[in-house]
Design an enzyme around this catalytic site. Sequence first.
Site, mmCIF file in Angstrom:
data_model
loop_
_atom_site.group_PDB
_atom_site.id
_atom_site.type_symbol
_atom_site.label_atom_id
_atom_site.label_comp_id
_atom_site.label_asym_id
_atom_site.label_seq_id
_atom_site.Cartn_x
_atom_site.Cartn_y
_atom_site.Cartn_z
ATOM 1 N N HIS A 170 36.685 37.585 36.361
ATOM 2 C CA HIS A 170 35.531 37.221 37.179
ATOM 3 C C HIS A 170 35.510 37.979 38.502
ATOM 4 O O HIS A 170 36.545 38.361 39.025
ATOM 5 C CB HIS A 170 35.563 35.719 37.500
ATOM 6 C CG HIS A 170 35.629 34.854 36.282
ATOM 7 N ND1 HIS A 170 36.262 33.642 36.285
ATOM 8 C CD2 HIS A 170 35.152 35.017 35.029
ATOM 9 C CE1 HIS A 170 36.163 33.088 35.090
ATOM 10 N NE2 HIS A 170 35.501 33.908 34.312
ATOM 11 N N LYS B 48 40.508 36.878 47.652
ATOM 12 C CA LYS B 48 41.177 35.653 47.207
ATOM 13 C C LYS B 48 42.661 35.722 47.500
ATOM 14 O O LYS B 48 43.270 36.784 47.452
ATOM 15 C CB LYS B 48 41.026 35.482 45.690
ATOM 16 C CG LYS B 48 39.603 35.375 45.206
ATOM 17 C CD LYS B 48 39.565 35.307 43.685
ATOM 18 C CE LYS B 48 38.138 35.227 43.197
ATOM 19 N NZ LYS B 48 38.062 35.223 41.730
ATOM 20 N N TYR C 64 43.456 28.606 45.030
ATOM 21 C CA TYR C 64 43.136 29.872 45.683
ATOM 22 C C TYR C 64 42.172 29.667 46.825
ATOM 23 O O TYR C 64 41.287 28.821 46.783
ATOM 24 C CB TYR C 64 42.643 30.917 44.677
ATOM 25 C CG TYR C 64 41.534 30.510 43.752
ATOM 26 C CD1 TYR C 64 40.229 30.917 43.960
ATOM 27 C CD2 TYR C 64 41.798 29.729 42.633
ATOM 28 C CE1 TYR C 64 39.221 30.563 43.091
ATOM 29 C CE2 TYR C 64 40.802 29.372 41.757
ATOM 30 C CZ TYR C 64 39.498 29.800 41.994
ATOM 31 O OH TYR C 64 38.498 29.431 41.127
ATOM 32 N N ASP D 77 33.274 33.411 29.200
ATOM 33 C CA ASP D 77 34.275 34.483 29.179
ATOM 34 C C ASP D 77 34.289 35.203 27.834
ATOM 35 O O ASP D 77 34.520 36.410 27.774
ATOM 36 C CB ASP D 77 35.656 33.936 29.508
ATOM 37 C CG ASP D 77 35.777 33.538 30.972
ATOM 38 O OD1 ASP D 77 34.921 33.947 31.785
ATOM 39 O OD2 ASP D 77 36.728 32.817 31.310
#
Length: 187
Positions: free
Chosen positions: A62, A72, A132, A170
Amino acid sequence: MDIRPLALDGLYEIQPRRFGDSRGYFSETFKREALRAYGIDFEPIQDNESLSSRLGTLRGLHFQAPPQAQAKLIRAVIGRIYDVVVDIRAASPSYGQWLGLELSAEQGNQLFVPAGFAHGFMTLEPRCLIAYKVDAPYAPQCEGALRWADPDLGIEWPDVGTPAHLSDKDRQAGYFADFDSPFSGEG
């Protein structure tokens, strides 16, 4: 905090120190000044977490495109994952290259990923809790994904003895050969 640059420009493995005794340990998992001292300008605005209950759960690859591109800082709170990033910065010398790193709660290591990388992970054991920090909010109009098993990327995912458990989104992600990067600069 030990900060180590990785093979692709802008990626860092971060190892916070743990101070332990008979009760357990204490650790500073985020320290902005330590990152800045290393040249990493990261101003997180949001904390996210995901729980994957099954071994072989795969999330990714992603990314969010500009103007809501995200950097991130990723860590495993419970369990172990194989974390993968792909450089999707069109002008980068490592465009299309990938890097994989095991993150585990036991080790306490983290991965800093700047904007301009697609990101995903596979769980290496059941019940993995991943946290995250991100520096931009989720923006559905800016989200994108690349196919996790794209032969052009050649990612060497671990064999965990079970087929990858994927979301429909996905499973339907596009191929790198058809990808037109929204990241024109080197990062």
